[in-house]
Design a protein around this motif. Structure first.
Motif, PDB file in Angstrom:
ATOM      1  N   ASP A 352    -107.627  45.920  36.455  1.00 40.88           N
ATOM      2  CA  ASP A 352    -109.083  45.930  36.428  1.00 40.88           C
ATOM      3  C   ASP A 352    -109.564  45.806  37.879  1.00 40.88           C
ATOM      4  OD1 ASP A 352    -111.820  45.273  36.293  1.00 40.88           O
ATOM      5  OD2 ASP A 352    -111.575  44.381  34.300  1.00 40.88           O
ATOM      6  N   GLU A 353    -110.135  46.876  38.405  1.00 42.55           N
ATOM      7  CA  GLU A 353    -110.510  46.877  39.817  1.00 42.55           C
ATOM      8  C   GLU A 353    -111.645  45.897  40.116  1.00 42.55           C
ATOM      9  OE1 GLU A 353    -110.167  50.885  41.936  1.00 42.55           O
ATOM     10  OE2 GLU A 353    -110.495  51.504  39.851  1.00 42.55           O
ATOM     11  N   THR A 354    -112.431  45.563  39.095  1.00 50.99           N
ATOM     12  CA  THR A 354    -113.542  44.633  39.304  1.00 50.99           C
ATOM     13  C   THR A 354    -113.054  43.201  39.462  1.00 50.99           C
ATOM     14  OG1 THR A 354    -115.015  46.052  38.004  1.00 50.99           O
ATOM     15  CG2 THR A 354    -115.709  43.763  38.360  1.00 50.99           C
ATOM     16  N   THR A 355    -112.143  42.784  38.567  1.00 51.13           N
ATOM     17  CA  THR A 355    -111.664  41.397  38.578  1.00 51.13           C
ATOM     18  C   THR A 355    -110.327  41.238  39.299  1.00 51.13           C
ATOM     19  OG1 THR A 355    -110.527  41.699  36.459  1.00 51.13           O
ATOM     20  CG2 THR A 355    -112.827  40.962  36.389  1.00 51.13           C
TER      21      THR A 355
END
Length: 502
Positions: A352-355
Motif C-alpha cells: 500500500d503506497e499510502t501507508t
C-alpha cells in the motif's frame, strides 16, 4: 554470523493455537477465533493425508485416467517429435521451486515445444507453467518470459459457472454476499477471485475453485510421474536431478493449493503469528466464518500493488525501509514460530503506497518448520558461512532429508568439492547470490544421492532467492546479505518464547 548463533537453541513446537486465542485481530471478526481453532486442528491431518496422496500419485503407474490424460495431451506425438520437451519442462519446473538442477536448454525450439506441451495439457501443466513464469532469478529470463502467458492468460470461468459454484457452496450464507463483481480480479489455473461486499459493508474477495479440478490434477500428476520416470531411464542428467522427487514435491504443493479450507487455516495461523510479532506493517487476509469450503474462500479485501510495479517509484529511504521490514517479517515469522508464506513472488506481495505497509495474499502454499528444523536451519546458515560441507549435511538431518544413521561420507565429499569450486570462482567473497548457488549445489547433491527434498525446506530456500528480486525492485543498491545478517543477529540477541540463547 556463525559465532553469534553458536549458542542458539529453540523451545518446543510453536503454540500457534495459543496465538490464535490471544489474537485481537481475529477476535474482531465475530466467530472467527472459534472457527480458526477448528481449521488449525483439522489442517494437521489434512496435510498428512495430502502428503500421502502426493507420494502415491508420484509413483509411476498406469491407471485409466492416466492413459486418457496421455492420449488427450498428445504426449506420445510430442515425445516422438521432441523427446527432450518433457525433460526440459520438468527440469524448468524443478528450478522454479528452488531446486537448482542443471539449467534447462533455452533454445527457441525447446521453448516452443515445452509451451506446446503445456498448452496441450491439463491444469497441472498450466500450474507448472505458472511456477516457471514467476521464477525470476531462478530460471533463465527466456523461460520466464516464454511462460508469462500461463500467469496472464488463464481463461476466466463463465459468469454462470462461477455464480453456480458460489451459490452451491455458500447455501444459506449466500444472502450475506450483498454485491459480487461479475468480472474477476484475476483468473488462474486453480480458480479465480472476485471483489465483493458483505451485507454489513465489509469489502471482501471471493475465491472460486474451478469445477472438476481435483480429478484432472490427479490424472495430470500421474502423467508427469510417468514422464519423469521415463526421463530418468533415458537421461543421466534427469537421474541426477531426481525429477521423480520433484514431481512428488509439485504434487504436494498443488494438492494443498486445491483445498481452500487448508488455505483458510494458513491465513488465520499467519495472521496470528504476524500479530504476535508486532508486525503491524504486514497483514494477511482474514477469512469470513461460515463462508469457507474446500472449493470456495471468502476473505477480507486488502489493498496494494505488486512490489514488481514499484521499481523507480520509491525514494531510496522508502525502499530501504520496505526491504528491511519485509525481510524482518519473513525471517521472524519463520524463526520464532515456524510459519511462513511459501510463495513470495511479486504477485503475492502487495504494498500500500499510502501507508507503506505489506499485504501478503494467496496462502495456498505455506511453510512450517518445527523447533528441531529451525535449529537445523540455523546450523545450516552457520555451516554455509564457514564453507563447511559436513556441517551442512548434519543440518539436513534435522529436516529428515538424511537419516540420522546414514553413511554421509560420500555426500559430504561431493558437496565439499562443489563448495570449494564455488568459493574459488567467487574468490572467497561471501554474497547473497553465493548463498543461492550454495543452496542449489546442496539440493543437487542430495538429489544425486537419492535423499529426500523436504517441502518446507525447499520453500524457505526459494523465499530467500525471491528476496533478491524484491530488493532489485524496491532498494536495488542494498546489500541483501548484510540486511539478512543484521536481522538474524538482532533476532538471536533477543530471546523469546520460541528462540532461546543457551
Amino acid at each position: 554470523m556463525e559465532s553469534a548463533i553458536d549458542n542458539v537453541t529453540f523451545s518446543a513446537e510453536p503454540a500457534v493455537d495459543e496465538l490464535i486465542r490471544r489474537s485481537i485481530r481475529l477476535r474482531a471478526v465475530p466467530g472467527l477465533t472459534e472457527q480458526a481453532l477448528v481449521w488449525h486442528r483439522e489442517a494437521v491431518n489434512r496435510r498428512k493425508t495430502l502428503a500421502r496422496d502426493a507420494e502415491r500419485l508420484a509413483t509411476p503407474r498406469l491407471w485409466p485416467d492416466t492413459i486418457a490424460s496421455l492420449a488427450s495431451t498428445g504426449w506420445r506425438l510430442l515425445a516422438t517429435a521432441a523427446p527432450d520437451a518433457p525433460l526440459q519442462l520438468l527440469a524448468a519446473g524443478a528450478c522454479a521451486v528452488g531446486l537448482r538442477v542443471e539449467p534447462p536448454n533455452a533454445s527457441a525450439g525447446t521453448l516452443d515445444r515445452a509451451q506446446r506441451l503445456v498448452r496441450a495439457g491439463g491444469p497441472a501443466y498450466i500450474k507448472l507453467g505458472q511456477f516457471i513464469a514467476t521464477a525470476e532469478g531462478l530460471l533463465p529470463a527466456d523461460w520466464v518470459e516464454a511462460f508469462a502467458w500461463c500467469r496472464d492468460e488463464a481463461p476466466p470461468l463463465d459468469t454462470g459457472v462461477a455464480h453456480a459454484v458460489i451459490d452451491r457452496e455458500l447455501g444459506s450464507q449466500r444472502s450475506r454476499l450483498a454485491w459480487l463483481d461479475d468480472e474477476p480480479l484475476a483468473a488462474g489455473s486453480i480458480g479465480q477471485v472476485h471483489r465483493g461486499r458483505l451485507d454489513d459493508g465489509t469489502e471482501v474477495v471471493v475465491k472460486v475453485r474451478r469445477p472438476g479440478l481435483r480429478r484432472r490434477f490427479r490424472a495430470d500428476i500421474e502423467t508427469l510421474a510417468i514422464a519423469a520416470a521415463a526421463a530418468e531411464k533415458l537421461h543421466a542428467g534427469a537421474r541426477s536431478a531426481n525429477l521423480r522427487g520433484f514431481v512428488e514435491l509439485f504434487a504436494q504443493l498443488a494438492l494443498e493449493e486445491l483445498d481452500f479450507q487448508l488455505e483458510a487455516a494458513n491465513l488465520v495461523d499467519s495472521s496470528a503469528v504476524l500479530e504476535a510479532l508486532g508486525a503491524d506493517h504486514m497483514n494477511a487476509p482474514r477469512p469470513v466464518p461460515g463462508m469457507v469450503t474446500e472449493r470456495l474462500l471468502v476473505m477480507e479485501y486488502l489493498p496494494g500493488v505488486s512490489y514488481a510495479h514499484l521499481e523507480g517509484r520509491l525514494s531510496p529511504t522508502e525502499g530501504q525501509r520496505l526491504l528491511q521490514l519485509g525481510i524482518k517479517g519473513v525471517l521472524e515469522a519463520t524463526m520464532r514460530h515456524g510459519v511462513f508464506h511459501g510463495d513470495l513472488h511479486g504477485g503475492n506481495v502487495l504494498i500500500d503506497e499510502t501507508t507503506q505497509t505489506f499485504s501478503l495474499v494467496d496462502f495456498g502454499i505455506t511453510g512450517r518448520l518445527s523447533a528441531k528444523q529451525r535449529a537445523g536451519l540455523v546450523e545450516y546458515l552457520a555451516a554455509w558461512a564457514m564453507n563447511d560441507a559436513d556441517g551442512q549435511i548434519v543440518a539436513m538431518q534435522s529436516f529428515g532429508a538424511i537419516a540420522a544413521d546414514a553413511d554421509t561420507t560420500t555426500v559430504v565429499a561431493e558437496l565439499q568439492a562443489e563448495l570449494d569450486l564455488l568459493q574459488d570462482r567467487s574468490r572467497g567473497q561471501v554474497t547473497f547470490d553465493q548463498l543461492g548457488l550454495t543452496l542449489g549445489r546442496l539440493l543437487q547433491v542430495l538429489a544425486r544421492n537419492g535423499f529426500r527434498m523436504p517441502k518446507d525446506l525447499v520453500l524457505f530456500f526459494k523465499n530467500l532467492l525471491y528476496l533478491s528480486g524484491f530488493a532489485a525492485n524496491v532498494a536495488p543498491d542494498t546489500d541483501v546479505l548484510e540486511v539478512v545478517q543484521e536481522i538474524l543477529l538482532d533476532l538471536f540477541a533477543e530471546p523469546s518464547d520460541a528462540v532461546e540463547v543457551a
